[in-house]
Write an enzyme that holds these catalytic residues in place. Structure first.
Site, PDB file in Angstrom:
ATOM      1  N   ARG A 227       0.732  -1.131  -0.004  1.00 20.11           N
ATOM      2  CA  ARG A 227      -0.088   0.120   0.142  1.00 20.11           C
ATOM      3  C   ARG A 227       0.890   1.250   0.055  1.00 20.11           C
ATOM      4  NH1 ARG A 227      -3.305  -2.557  -1.663  1.00 20.11           N
ATOM      5  NH2 ARG A 227      -5.177  -3.156  -1.155  1.00 20.11           N
ATOM      6  N   HIS A 275       0.782  -0.232 -10.470  1.00 19.64           N
ATOM      7  CA  HIS A 275      -0.221  -0.965  -9.669  1.00 19.64           C
ATOM      8  C   HIS A 275      -0.570  -2.455 -10.461  1.00 19.64           C
ATOM      9  CE1 HIS A 275      -3.265  -0.706  -5.929  1.00 19.64           C
ATOM     10  NE2 HIS A 275      -2.890  -2.021  -6.463  1.00 19.64           N
TER      11      HIS A 275
END
Length: 312
Positions: A227, A275
């Site tokens: 994250r 991502h």
């Protein structure tokens, strides 16, 4: 007939439109799937298949709701929602796990072998270098959940010396498992390559600040597919500029897509990937959703339930 609300943007529905009904049928569940725009009576909904990018934020009207089945591994966008009283299951499936293992192992080997200095050379000079064997390289994985444990095991299989840290003490063969504040300091102090696979909670936000980055061996590499807010961006850039950190490979960010003006893009010590370390693949995720529907309808425990108090 079980009523399932698929609450996600159109682009997500397009990926599941065919595979999810087939998976539910294979699981032996008689279900009708509806979209948000077709919902007329929330009190009739039994389950919600949910993407955190959904517009649905208030679960209060869903009085018959048996569970919310998240399509993503991360649940920080929904777990704190006070209107959600039903069980919440996060996505854990072989597609997510194998994708994360492949990405992390690939970038670990890249840094371990020093591939960048070979690939980027364009000076027509011979620069031989011999990297250490994996058995002489210390890797630390922060986070030993399903993804972290799988990554750590894969690295052990390649003969790396792997230390893992988690909030709760774990016991995993071949891995030095640590926990607690003292364990975190020990885990960081040996990490020539650090892989961040922690969930985002109040306790992990900004975990890797300048003080903890300073605990790493000088010249360490940081890999973050977990994250974005686990790392303080400004502190990481300072550590890169000082040479404390040799390189950071980052797949997740505080703001996504990463803004064009962000200094990560231009920094020679940063690799940005969009991502992609591990994404939910509809073919495998649909089977997990279908299995949880079957369990809910037969009274069996749901898979991968979230501990709402812990946030994951």
């Amino acid at each position: 007939m079980t009523l399932v609300l698929f609450s996600a943007p159109d682009s997500v529905w397009d990926e599941y439109r065919d595979v999810l009904p087939r998976a539910i049928a294979r699981a032996g569940v008689e279900a009708r799937i509806i979209r948000d725009d077709a919902l007329t009576d929330p009190t009739e909904v039994d389950y919600i298949v949910y993407a955190p990018s959904s517009r649905l934020k208030d679960f209060t009207p869903f009085t018959r709701l048996k569970a919310v089945l998240n399509l993503w591994a991360g649940v920080e966008a929904i777990a704190p929602n006070p209107t959600l009283k039903a069980p919440l299951a996060r996505m854990v499936d072989y597609g997510l796990t194998e994708g994360m293992v492949e990405w992390c192992v690939g970038h670990t080997l890249r840094h371990h072998l020093g591939m960048d200095q070979d690939i980027r050379r364009n000076d027509a000079e011979w620069h031989p270098h011999v990297p250490p064997l994996a058995r002489w390289r210390n890797i630390t994985v922060l986070g030993l959940g399903a993804l972290g444990e799988a990554v750590a095991r894969a690295l052990v299989d390649l003969n790396f010396r792997v230390t893992g840290w988690s909030r709760r003490q774990k016991d995993i063969g071949g891995i030095c498992c640590l926990s607690g504040d003292d364990g975190l300091r020990e885990a960081l102090s040996s990490a020539e390559i650090l892989i961040l696979l922690l969930p985002l909670t109040d306790n992990t936000r900004d975990l890797m600040d300048r003080n903890r980055l300073a605990l790493l061996p000088k010249g360490a590499c940081v890999i973050n597919p977990g994250r974005g807010p686990l790392i303080v961006d400004e502190d990481l850039i300072d550590a890169l500029d000082s040479g404390q950190i040799a390189h950071a490979t980052l797949d997740v960010f505080r703001t996504e897509p990463l803004p064009p003006e962000h200094p990560f893009w231009a920094h020679d010590g940063v690799t940005v990937t969009p991502h992609i370390a591990s994404d939910t693949r509809p073919q495998s995720a649909a089977d997990v959703v279908a299995e949880n529907l079957r369990r809910g309808e037969t009274g069996e425990p749901f898979l991968h339930l979230v501990d709402r108090s812990a946030g994951y």
